[in-house]
Scaffold this active site. Structure first.
Site, PDB file in Angstrom:
ATOM      1  N   SER A 117       1.336 -24.678  14.142  1.00 42.08           N
ATOM      2  CA  SER A 117       1.222 -23.450  13.364  1.00 42.08           C
ATOM      3  C   SER A 117       1.920 -22.294  14.066  1.00 42.08           C
ATOM      4  CB  SER A 117      -0.268 -23.135  13.158  1.00 42.08           C
ATOM      5  OG  SER A 117      -0.473 -21.751  13.050  1.00 42.08           O
ATOM      6  N   LYS A 118       2.841 -21.713  13.346  1.00 42.70           N
ATOM      7  CA  LYS A 118       3.591 -20.577  13.896  1.00 42.70           C
ATOM      8  C   LYS A 118       2.605 -19.431  14.183  1.00 42.70           C
ATOM      9  CE  LYS A 118       6.826 -17.442  14.550  1.00 42.70           C
ATOM     10  NZ  LYS A 118       7.407 -17.283  15.864  1.00 42.70           N
ATOM     11  N   ARG A 119       1.646 -19.264  13.287  1.00 43.08           N
ATOM     12  CA  ARG A 119       0.694 -18.153  13.472  1.00 43.08           C
ATOM     13  C   ARG A 119      -0.175 -18.363  14.706  1.00 43.08           C
ATOM     14  NH1 ARG A 119      -2.497 -18.061   8.637  1.00 43.08           N
ATOM     15  NH2 ARG A 119      -1.139 -19.738   7.971  1.00 43.08           N
ATOM     16  N   ASP A 170      12.573 -19.786  17.526  1.00 41.00           N
ATOM     17  CA  ASP A 170      11.994 -19.717  18.876  1.00 41.00           C
ATOM     18  C   ASP A 170      12.608 -20.803  19.760  1.00 41.00           C
ATOM     19  OD1 ASP A 170      10.266 -17.676  18.121  1.00 41.00           O
ATOM     20  OD2 ASP A 170       8.643 -19.052  17.602  1.00 41.00           O
TER      21      ASP A 170
END
Ligand code: GLU
Length: 486
Positions: free
Chosen positions: A255-257, A265
């Protein structure tokens, strides 16, 4: 439908970054189309206007361009079934929602937030899954017209049966059947006139003649409702290919969050785009052989979606690092040098032979982002713990390290041609004169030259790059340090 050209689409929402899972969906959709000379489309799913992010669409274009996943149709390249941006297709969704109303497959709903909250609270109290109670299905034509004329906001909902069951077939997960009693009358068109994903995906995939719908498995549970929409319209259902989730570990989805790296990235950490693409191809798919390194062309040839796994895939950074190292070694020295230069600039200001440095690092770098840390000692050596001289396997002690450095110093001072070969030969002569193992001379030498436990390259390579003057200065510093301990 068997003989029609394969058409797949990548349908990202412009979130502002490219999640690894999204890029994998794009890759698989691309490969499925290109394996059979089909078309790969890009559709921008921007119906959630509140989540709009500036510049987000450019990130999508750039990623596809960088990775070579060229789309045949899309907002920027055009095509015959556009527009390819959902916010530009609003009238189409209204037209098709009305068709469903005429067929009795959808209905206007005027329920306000309070009423919907109440239904939700009731379901929660009874521990039942939330379902709209079809309250507005009973409105007469006149009542509906009156409310619309009065400007009362409305949504359009799907009218699902409450008895019987609905099935659909997924190429990977097989046949999935749900009881119709579980199907919520989901919203198709929101009060702002925008469609929900649930409606837009069906209308667009049909109108854009998509033959294979490739997407994440989070959409599996809604797919029975999508099938009912296809059936209601009398449209052919496309083939569904739901991809397994990508996990950080056994319990958590990537999850990026939650801090997991996006494609951008990874690029800024110094991973090569081709290595990333190759690695994510294997996240949930395997060729059925032991081959792991694939160019995009090879993937196109090899990719068979029937080999996609059901089981979740674990994103293993160590494996990606290894693969990235393999890709770095496939670069020419010149290509590597160009890529490494910006990283040299981050930690070096001294006049160092950078080509030599690249020769050294080319075979020893896994991720470009490691370079500054690995080479900072060339710029300046920070004080280090004398314990670095102690190496069990090399059989070094403070005493024999001091002897080695003191013996090496005058020999090195007398060298005129400061090259790897001369350094090597002179030190090997010393080793045999002393009658010790190589490590007894080379380990203290490398330690004195770098002040580090791990270095790219050995003592001679480091000395050659540092130059004579700096090398001697460091060796003298090492001698003083060891003297204090005797
Ligand atoms: N817009 C959806 C997403 O980004 C796409 C899902 C699909 O491919 O149908 O998750």
């Amino acid at each position: 439908m068997e003989n029609t050209k394969i058409r797949t689409r990548f349908a990202p929402s412009p979130t502002g970054y490219m999640h690894v899972g999204n890029l994998r969906t794009a890759l698989y959709a691309y490969l499925i189309a290109k394996h059979d000379d089909g078309d790969f489309l890009l559709r921008i799913e921007d119906t959630d206007q509140e989540r709009e992010v500036e510049g987000a669409v450019d990130i999508i274009y750039n990623t596809l361009k960088m990775t070579g996943l060229h789309h045949d149709e899309g907002p920027d390249v055009g095509g015959s079934v556009g527009p390819y941006v959902q916010s530009e297709r609003k009238p189409i969704y209204l037209e098709y929602a009305k068709k469903l109303i005429d067929k009795g497959e959808a209905y206007y709903c005027f329920c306000n937030k309070e009423r919907l909250d109440m239904i939700r609270a009731n379901s929660e109290a009874l521990n039942r899954p939330h379902k709209y109670d079809k309250h507005c299905l009973g409105l007469s034509k006149e009542e509906i017209e009156e409310k619309i004329a009065a400007g009362i906001p409305y949504v359009i909902r799907q009218n699902n049966p409450s008895t019987g069951s609905t099935s659909f077939d997924d190429e990977i997960f097989g046949r999935i059947t749900v009881d119709n009693s579980e199907l919520d009358d989901m919203v198709l068109l929101k009060s702002d006139g925008f469609p929900t994903y649930n409606f837009a995906n069906v209308v667009d995939d049909h109108l854009m003649k998509i033959t294979h719908v490739v997407r994440g498995s989070e959409y599996l549970s809604s797919s029975p409702k999508y099938n009912r929409l296809y059936d209601a319209f009398g449209w052919d259902v496309p083939k569904y290919i739901h991809c397994p989730p990508i996990m950080r570990d056994a319990q958590n989805k990537l999850s990026k969050r939650k801090g997991d790296a996006s494609f951008e990235d990874l690029i800024s950490m110094g991973y090569l785009k081709d290595a990333i693409l190759n690695y994510i191809a294997l996240l949930g798919w395997n060729p059925g052989t032991t081959q792991e390194i694939f160019t995009l062309e090879q993937l196109k040839e090899t990719f068979n979606y029937m080999n996609i796994n059901k089981a979740p895939a674990i994103f293993d950074l160590t494996k990606l690092k290894w693969m990235n190292g393999e890709y770095i070694r496939m670069l020419s020295l010149d290509e590597f040098h160009k890529m490494a230069l910006p990283y040299y600039e981050k930690s070096l200001t001294k006049d160092i032979d950078l080509i030599k440095l690249s020769q050294l690092l080319h075979t020893r770098t896994e991720v470009l982002g490691e370079i500054p840390n690995n080479i900072d000692f060339f710029e300046e050596m920070t004080d280090y713990s004398p314990e670095l001289y102690l190496h069990k396997k090399m059989k070094t002690t403070y005493e024999n390290s001091l002897v080695s450095l003191e013996k090496a110093l005058p020999i090195l001072e007398s060298i005129e041609e400061w090259t790897f070969d001369v350094l090597h030969d002179s030190m090997m002569t010393l080793v045999s004169e002393l009658g010790v193992k190589n490590g007894v001379v080379l380990w203290p030498l490398r330690t004195a030259l770098s002040g580090k436990q791990f270095t790219p390259g050995g003592a001679f390579e480091i000395a050659e790059i540092l130059g004579k003057e700096e090398s001697l200065r460091r060796i003298k510093f090492g001698i003083e340090k060891l003297k204090e301990l005797q």
